[in-house]
Design a protein around this motif. Structure first.
Motif, PDB file in Angstrom:
ATOM      1  N   ARG A   1       0.761  -1.222  -0.010  1.00  0.00           N
ATOM      2  CA  ARG A   1      -0.014   0.125  -0.184  1.00  0.00           C
ATOM      3  C   ARG A   1       0.905   1.454  -0.069  1.00  0.00           C
ATOM      4  O   ARG A   1       0.204   2.157  -0.267  1.00  0.00           O
ATOM      5  CB  ARG A   1      -0.811   0.095   1.236  1.00  0.00           C
ATOM      6  N   VAL A   2       2.025   1.155   0.306  1.00  0.00           N
ATOM      7  CA  VAL A   2       2.991   2.493   0.700  1.00  0.00           C
ATOM      8  C   VAL A   2       4.199   2.311  -0.339  1.00  0.00           C
ATOM      9  O   VAL A   2       4.501   1.131  -0.246  1.00  0.00           O
ATOM     10  CB  VAL A   2       3.218   2.561   2.125  1.00  0.00           C
ATOM     11  N   ASP A   3       4.577   3.296  -0.499  1.00  0.00           N
ATOM     12  CA  ASP A   3       6.023   3.305  -1.447  1.00  0.00           C
ATOM     13  C   ASP A   3       7.009   2.669  -0.533  1.00  0.00           C
ATOM     14  O   ASP A   3       7.464   3.233   0.463  1.00  0.00           O
ATOM     15  CB  ASP A   3       6.272   4.866  -1.746  1.00  0.00           C
ATOM     16  N   PRO A   4       7.721   1.504  -1.026  1.00  0.00           N
ATOM     17  CA  PRO A   4       8.592   0.742  -0.284  1.00  0.00           C
ATOM     18  C   PRO A   4      10.020   1.532   0.105  1.00  0.00           C
ATOM     19  O   PRO A   4      10.639   1.401   1.157  1.00  0.00           O
ATOM     20  CB  PRO A   4       8.702  -0.241  -0.954  1.00  0.00           C
ATOM     21  N   ARG A   5      10.210   2.617  -0.832  1.00  0.00           N
ATOM     22  CA  ARG A   5      11.413   3.479  -0.375  1.00  0.00           C
ATOM     23  C   ARG A   5      11.078   4.275   0.719  1.00  0.00           C
ATOM     24  O   ARG A   5      11.934   4.423   1.689  1.00  0.00           O
ATOM     25  CB  ARG A   5      11.941   4.217  -1.666  1.00  0.00           C
ATOM     26  N   ARG A   6       9.743   4.786   0.833  1.00  0.00           N
ATOM     27  CA  ARG A   6       9.734   5.461   2.260  1.00  0.00           C
ATOM     28  C   ARG A   6       9.613   4.704   3.533  1.00  0.00           C
ATOM     29  O   ARG A   6      10.125   5.108   4.486  1.00  0.00           O
ATOM     30  CB  ARG A   6       8.221   6.355   2.072  1.00  0.00           C
ATOM     31  N   LEU A   7       9.114   3.482   3.015  1.00  0.00           N
ATOM     32  CA  LEU A   7       9.287   2.570   4.463  1.00  0.00           C
ATOM     33  C   LEU A   7      10.749   2.319   4.534  1.00  0.00           C
ATOM     34  O   LEU A   7      11.004   2.291   5.881  1.00  0.00           O
ATOM     35  CB  LEU A   7       8.499   1.339   3.815  1.00  0.00           C
ATOM     36  N   LEU A   8      11.431   1.923   3.698  1.00  0.00           N
ATOM     37  CA  LEU A   8      12.920   1.607   4.144  1.00  0.00           C
ATOM     38  C   LEU A   8      13.543   2.755   4.936  1.00  0.00           C
ATOM     39  O   LEU A   8      14.378   2.829   5.840  1.00  0.00           O
ATOM     40  CB  LEU A   8      13.864   1.365   2.905  1.00  0.00           C
ATOM     41  N   ALA A   9      13.381   4.153   4.338  1.00  0.00           N
ATOM     42  CA  ALA A   9      13.862   5.152   5.083  1.00  0.00           C
ATOM     43  C   ALA A   9      13.437   5.333   6.633  1.00  0.00           C
ATOM     44  O   ALA A   9      14.280   5.610   7.315  1.00  0.00           O
ATOM     45  CB  ALA A   9      13.432   6.449   4.128  1.00  0.00           C
ATOM     46  N   ALA A  10      12.369   4.951   6.816  1.00  0.00           N
ATOM     47  CA  ALA A  10      11.570   5.174   7.852  1.00  0.00           C
ATOM     48  C   ALA A  10      12.232   4.016   8.998  1.00  0.00           C
ATOM     49  O   ALA A  10      12.643   4.278   9.948  1.00  0.00           O
ATOM     50  CB  ALA A  10      10.230   5.108   8.095  1.00  0.00           C
ATOM     51  N   TYR A  11      12.471   2.902   8.468  1.00  0.00           N
ATOM     52  CA  TYR A  11      12.921   1.761   9.203  1.00  0.00           C
ATOM     53  C   TYR A  11      14.393   1.999   9.452  1.00  0.00           C
ATOM     54  O   TYR A  11      15.037   1.973  10.606  1.00  0.00           O
ATOM     55  CB  TYR A  11      12.760   0.453   8.425  1.00  0.00           C
ATOM     56  N   PHE A  12      15.267   2.080   8.757  1.00  0.00           N
ATOM     57  CA  PHE A  12      16.720   2.662   9.086  1.00  0.00           C
ATOM     58  C   PHE A  12      16.872   3.693   9.942  1.00  0.00           C
ATOM     59  O   PHE A  12      17.794   3.820  10.770  1.00  0.00           O
ATOM     60  CB  PHE A  12      17.471   2.756   7.654  1.00  0.00           C
ATOM     61  N   THR A  13      15.966   4.641   9.856  1.00  0.00           N
ATOM     62  CA  THR A  13      16.078   5.838  10.862  1.00  0.00           C
ATOM     63  C   THR A  13      15.667   5.416  12.126  1.00  0.00           C
ATOM     64  O   THR A  13      16.552   5.923  13.176  1.00  0.00           O
ATOM     65  CB  THR A  13      15.179   7.007  10.392  1.00  0.00           C
ATOM     66  N   VAL A  14      14.791   4.817  12.376  1.00  0.00           N
ATOM     67  CA  VAL A  14      14.256   4.107  13.652  1.00  0.00           C
ATOM     68  C   VAL A  14      15.352   3.326  14.355  1.00  0.00           C
ATOM     69  O   VAL A  14      15.755   3.403  15.632  1.00  0.00           O
ATOM     70  CB  VAL A  14      12.886   3.312  13.719  1.00  0.00           C
ATOM     71  N   ARG A  15      15.927   2.437  13.625  1.00  0.00           N
ATOM     72  CA  ARG A  15      16.903   1.296  13.968  1.00  0.00           C
ATOM     73  C   ARG A  15      18.223   2.283  14.406  1.00  0.00           C
ATOM     74  O   ARG A  15      18.913   1.899  15.411  1.00  0.00           O
ATOM     75  CB  ARG A  15      17.319   0.506  12.685  1.00  0.00           C
ATOM     76  N   ALA A  16      18.500   3.203  13.624  1.00  0.00           N
ATOM     77  CA  ALA A  16      19.798   3.948  14.166  1.00  0.00           C
ATOM     78  C   ALA A  16      19.619   4.700  15.511  1.00  0.00           C
ATOM     79  O   ALA A  16      20.515   4.659  16.183  1.00  0.00           O
ATOM     80  CB  ALA A  16      20.016   5.289  13.073  1.00  0.00           C
ATOM     81  N   LEU A  17      18.340   5.034  15.765  1.00  0.00           N
ATOM     82  CA  LEU A  17      17.989   5.699  17.071  1.00  0.00           C
ATOM     83  C   LEU A  17      18.228   4.585  18.192  1.00  0.00           C
ATOM     84  O   LEU A  17      18.472   4.943  19.313  1.00  0.00           O
ATOM     85  CB  LEU A  17      16.855   6.365  16.952  1.00  0.00           C
ATOM     86  N   THR A  18      17.610   3.592  17.936  1.00  0.00           N
ATOM     87  CA  THR A  18      17.628   2.638  19.026  1.00  0.00           C
ATOM     88  C   THR A  18      18.958   2.021  19.174  1.00  0.00           C
ATOM     89  O   THR A  18      19.372   1.813  20.510  1.00  0.00           O
ATOM     90  CB  THR A  18      16.741   1.519  18.543  1.00  0.00           C
ATOM     91  N   LEU A  19      19.878   1.790  18.235  1.00  0.00           N
ATOM     92  CA  LEU A  19      21.220   1.329  18.608  1.00  0.00           C
ATOM     93  C   LEU A  19      22.108   2.419  19.290  1.00  0.00           C
ATOM     94  O   LEU A  19      22.815   1.933  20.003  1.00  0.00           O
ATOM     95  CB  LEU A  19      21.801   1.005  16.979  1.00  0.00           C
ATOM     96  N   LEU A  20      21.694   3.569  18.840  1.00  0.00           N
ATOM     97  CA  LEU A  20      22.495   4.879  19.610  1.00  0.00           C
ATOM     98  C   LEU A  20      22.128   4.967  21.108  1.00  0.00           C
ATOM     99  O   LEU A  20      23.120   5.044  21.855  1.00  0.00           O
ATOM    100  CB  LEU A  20      22.003   6.075  19.083  1.00  0.00           C
TER     101      LEU A  20
END
Length: 427
Positions: free
Chosen positions: A301-320
């Motif tokens: 339903r959603v542009d896969p590119r936007r989903l990937l950008a959101a997922y990697f950003t959230v992952r970066a914050l959790t690892l930090l």
């Protein structure tokens, strides 16, 4: 070469479609293979204590496993198209079981590399998301994103089902009995695959789920290895492939590469018991499964590119934030980390599969296999360097910070991927 049959069978009965049985059997194979990928993290401390092997030597087996896991996937996809999905999947489970059983007779680190790294790496590499992409591509005309997400979740479901029990068993009985038990499970699943899995809907006179026309079984593909390499060279001429591969290198390094092999010893450094740490990794697996299914639904339903950008950003914050939330006991903060990190852990797989299929068409599963090779290359390097960093610096903190930074790079890469849009959405 015999021409494929074009006979149209009767439509399958509603509510009894074979595709869902195939998906469940495939999921069982992926679950079991996924369980083996988490075991090295439980073995580092016992093998270090029993044999006085360096952590880096032990982690090398996990690194070889991950690299071969990735390199095998694209060739396995082509081999399945020639020899059949059922034969290759059943054989892969037998190879995994053999490697696990042989570890009980090892006496040197190189044997761990051969048995766990090479044999189990090759076997599990046949049961990756490329395997899932073939299953969904052949058996499902609708709900592909959802099924892809569910099968993506199956790998991490292996953590949920096996990891806490394995950690408890290693703590209580040492490492050999749990490994033998898991090998016997692999043998049982191999038999299940041989009995129930089928290569194509035409084998049972069925339509793909949601399909309106009978699809004849294609003739066995010739030159499987040659086609796999040819597809790689063709895809390598496009910028989309390098962006997807680059993102997945970072994805592998920041998920299974570091977590499956180094999470338990990293938590142990903070005073946490190994069984508790394994249970938290299992909790990550639970939410990874949920996140993968949700991501599959969103990918329809959603542009896969936007989903990937959101997922990697959230992952970066959790690892930090990770060095600040781990303690000797389980605190609410580490639970929150496990939930959020888990939700975006495997969530990257359905969007990347969708982009591969949209961009490369029938070659999409093989292209994704090569992309998954990049994922496992990143995972293998991360597993080895993470353990080596611990030996050098006495802490994993620098690893979490570095991985957080590269995840932000991956988020930016996702935004510049170019891929055709599709109007075909799940209903």
């Amino acid at each position: 070469m015999t021409a494929p049959s074009t006979t149209t069978p009767p439509s399958p009965r509603a509510g009894s479609h074979r595709a869902w049985v195939i998906a469940v059997v495939a999921g069982a194979a992926i679950v079991t293979a996924g369980a083996f990928t988490t075991v090295p993290g439980l073995l580092i401390t016992p093998l270090h204590q029993e044999y006085a092997w360096d952590r880096g030597q032990i982690a090398l087996a996990a690194s070889v496993n991950m690299v071969l896991f990735g390199l095998t996937a694209p060739f396995a996809a082509a081999l399945m198209e020639r020899a059949g999905i059922r034969r290759v999947a059943a054989g892969a489970m037998l190879l995994i079981a053999t490697g696990a059983l042989l570890t009980n007779a090892m006496a040197s680190p190189w044997q761990l590399v051969v048995y766990w790294g090479v044999l189990i790496g090759l076997g599990s590499g046949c049961l990756t998301m490329t395997f899932a992409a073939l299953i969904t591509g052949r058996w499902f005309a609708r709900r592909r994103g959802l099924v892809t997400g569910a099968l993506s979740a199956s790998s991490h479901l292996g953590q949920l089902v096996f990891l806490p029990l394995l950690a408890w068993a290693v703590d209580r009985y040492d490492w050999q009995p749990p490994v033998v038990t898991l090998a016997l499970v692999a043998l049982a699943v191999s038999a299940l695959v041989a009995l129930l899995l089928r290569d194509h809907p035409a084998d049972v006179g069925a339509l793909p789920y949601g399909g309106k026309e009978f699809v004849a079984r294609p003739a066995p593909a010739q030159g499987a290895a040659r086609r796999t390499v040819k597809v790689l060279f063709g895809a390598a001429r496009t910028g989309t492939f390098w962006l997807l591969a680059g993102m997945f290198i970072i994805c592998g390094a920041s998920t299974n590469g570091i977590m499956w092999s180094n999470w338990v010893p990293a938590a142990h450094d903070h005073g946490m018991h190994a069984t508790v740490a394994a249970s938290l990794l299992s909790l990550i697996g639970v939410f990874s499964s949920l996140g993968a299914v949700l991501s599959g639904w969103l990918t329809d339903r959603v542009d896969p590119r936007r989903l990937l950008a959101a997922y990697f950003t959230v992952r970066a914050l959790t690892l930090l934030a990770l060095p600040q939330v781990v303690a000797a006991s389980v605190q609410p903060s580490v639970i929150v980390f496990s939930v959020i990190y888990g939700l975006v852990d495997v969530a990257t797989v359905p969007p990347v599969i969708a982009l591969s299929q949209r961009t490369y068409g029938d070659d999409g599963p093989i292209v994704f296999g090569w992309t998954n090779s990049a994922h496992q290359l990143g995972a293998g390097v991360s597993a080895f360097l993470g353990a080596t960093a611990r030996d050098l610096f006495g802490t994993y903190d620098v690893v979490w910070t570095a991985l957080s930074a590269v995840c932000l790079v991956a988020a930016l890469m996702a935004l510049v991927v170019r891929a055709p849009r599709t109007a075909e959405l799940a209903t």
